[in-house]
Design a protein around this motif. Structure first.
Motif, mmCIF file in Angstrom:
data_model
loop_
_atom_site.group_PDB
_atom_site.id
_atom_site.type_symbol
_atom_site.label_atom_id
_atom_site.label_comp_id
_atom_site.label_asym_id
_atom_site.label_seq_id
_atom_site.Cartn_x
_atom_site.Cartn_y
_atom_site.Cartn_z
ATOM 1 N N SER A 51 -6.981 -1.707 -9.190
ATOM 2 C CA SER A 51 -6.484 -2.861 -9.949
ATOM 3 C C SER A 51 -5.800 -2.438 -11.252
ATOM 4 C CB SER A 51 -7.617 -3.843 -10.226
ATOM 5 O OG SER A 51 -8.664 -3.207 -10.903
ATOM 6 N N GLN A 52 -6.114 -1.250 -11.765
ATOM 7 C CA GLN A 52 -5.482 -0.720 -12.977
ATOM 8 C C GLN A 52 -4.445 0.360 -12.653
ATOM 9 O OE1 GLN A 52 -6.193 -1.937 -16.139
ATOM 10 N NE2 GLN A 52 -7.302 -3.466 -14.946
ATOM 11 N N GLY A 53 -4.121 0.533 -11.391
ATOM 12 C CA GLY A 53 -3.167 1.553 -10.955
ATOM 13 C C GLY A 53 -3.727 2.322 -9.779
ATOM 14 N N SER A 54 -2.857 2.874 -8.960
ATOM 15 C CA SER A 54 -3.314 3.582 -7.760
ATOM 16 C C SER A 54 -3.957 4.913 -8.136
ATOM 17 C CB SER A 54 -2.162 3.799 -6.785
ATOM 18 O OG SER A 54 -1.212 4.666 -7.337
ATOM 19 N N GLY A 69 -6.522 -3.746 -5.755
ATOM 20 C CA GLY A 69 -5.551 -4.827 -5.767
ATOM 21 C C GLY A 69 -4.774 -4.863 -4.465
ATOM 22 N N ASP A 70 -3.705 -5.611 -4.487
ATOM 23 C CA ASP A 70 -2.810 -5.732 -3.350
ATOM 24 C C ASP A 70 -1.953 -4.470 -3.277
ATOM 25 O OD1 ASP A 70 -1.371 -6.834 -1.263
ATOM 26 O OD2 ASP A 70 -0.077 -8.035 -2.552
ATOM 27 N N GLY A 71 -1.906 -3.816 -2.116
ATOM 28 C CA GLY A 71 -1.093 -2.608 -1.981
ATOM 29 C C GLY A 71 -1.450 -1.802 -0.751
ATOM 30 N N LYS A 88 -5.430 -6.487 0.705
ATOM 31 C CA LYS A 88 -5.448 -7.558 -0.295
ATOM 32 C C LYS A 88 -6.844 -7.604 -0.901
ATOM 33 C CE LYS A 88 -1.930 -10.453 1.702
ATOM 34 N NZ LYS A 88 -0.924 -10.718 0.716
ATOM 35 N N ASP A 89 -6.958 -7.175 -2.120
ATOM 36 C CA ASP A 89 -8.201 -7.224 -2.893
ATOM 37 C C ASP A 89 -9.402 -6.597 -2.193
ATOM 38 O OD1 ASP A 89 -6.865 -8.521 -4.934
ATOM 39 O OD2 ASP A 89 -7.241 -10.493 -4.060
ATOM 40 N N ILE A 101 -14.769 1.641 1.424
ATOM 41 C CA ILE A 101 -13.781 0.665 0.969
ATOM 42 C C ILE A 101 -14.102 -0.660 1.649
ATOM 43 C CG2 ILE A 101 -11.346 0.030 0.924
ATOM 44 C CD1 ILE A 101 -10.672 3.021 0.968
ATOM 45 N N LEU A 102 -14.351 -1.686 0.845
ATOM 46 C CA LEU A 102 -14.605 -3.036 1.344
ATOM 47 C C LEU A 102 -13.417 -3.898 0.939
ATOM 48 C CD1 LEU A 102 -18.265 -3.346 0.044
ATOM 49 C CD2 LEU A 102 -17.556 -2.690 2.336
ATOM 50 N N VAL A 103 -12.743 -4.508 1.918
ATOM 51 C CA VAL A 103 -11.561 -5.321 1.625
ATOM 52 C C VAL A 103 -11.621 -6.652 2.363
ATOM 53 C CG1 VAL A 103 -10.006 -3.423 1.055
ATOM 54 C CG2 VAL A 103 -10.242 -4.121 3.404
#
Length: 109
Positions: A51-54, A69-71, A88-89, A101-103
């Motif tokens: 969310s603050q950058g990849s 974040g979205d990406g 997405k989030d 990773i939970l999305v």
């Protein structure tokens, strides 16, 4: 004499430990959505849209919990094959060479 013998033994133990760490080139990754487990297995790296950058996770990464974040999520598998997903989030946790990773939603590119 006793002191120099101890130093040699200590150096040999330290050298073996360093080599063992260098041999470990993968870590476990699990990607989960509310519907299913999308991926589980050993990987060389994973790049995620924080969310603050990849950022990228490699073997022996420091422990971290971060929001996503979205990406794009880019996974490099043990054999070098690359998988890409659009997310997405979500949330990522890295701890002791295990990454989860939970999305909410994940689409394969």
């Amino acid at each position: 004499m006793y002191l120099s013998s101890s130093l040699v033994q200590f150096s040999e133990v330290k050298f073996r430990t360093i080599n063992r760490k260098e041999d470990m080139k993968t870590f476990d990754l699990e990607i989960v959505t509310p519907e299913s487990r999308v991926f589980a297995g050993p990987v060389k790296s994973v790049k995620v849209p924080g969310s603050q950058g990849s950022f990228q996770v490699l073997v022996n990464h420091a422990p971290i919990i971060s929001t996503l974040g979205d990406g794009k999520v880019k996974v490099v598998k043990e054999n070098g094959e690359t998988l890409e997903y659009h997310t997405k989030d979500g949330v990522i946790e890295v701890l002791k060479n295990k990454t989860i990773i939970l999305v909410e939603q994940l689409l394969e590119d």
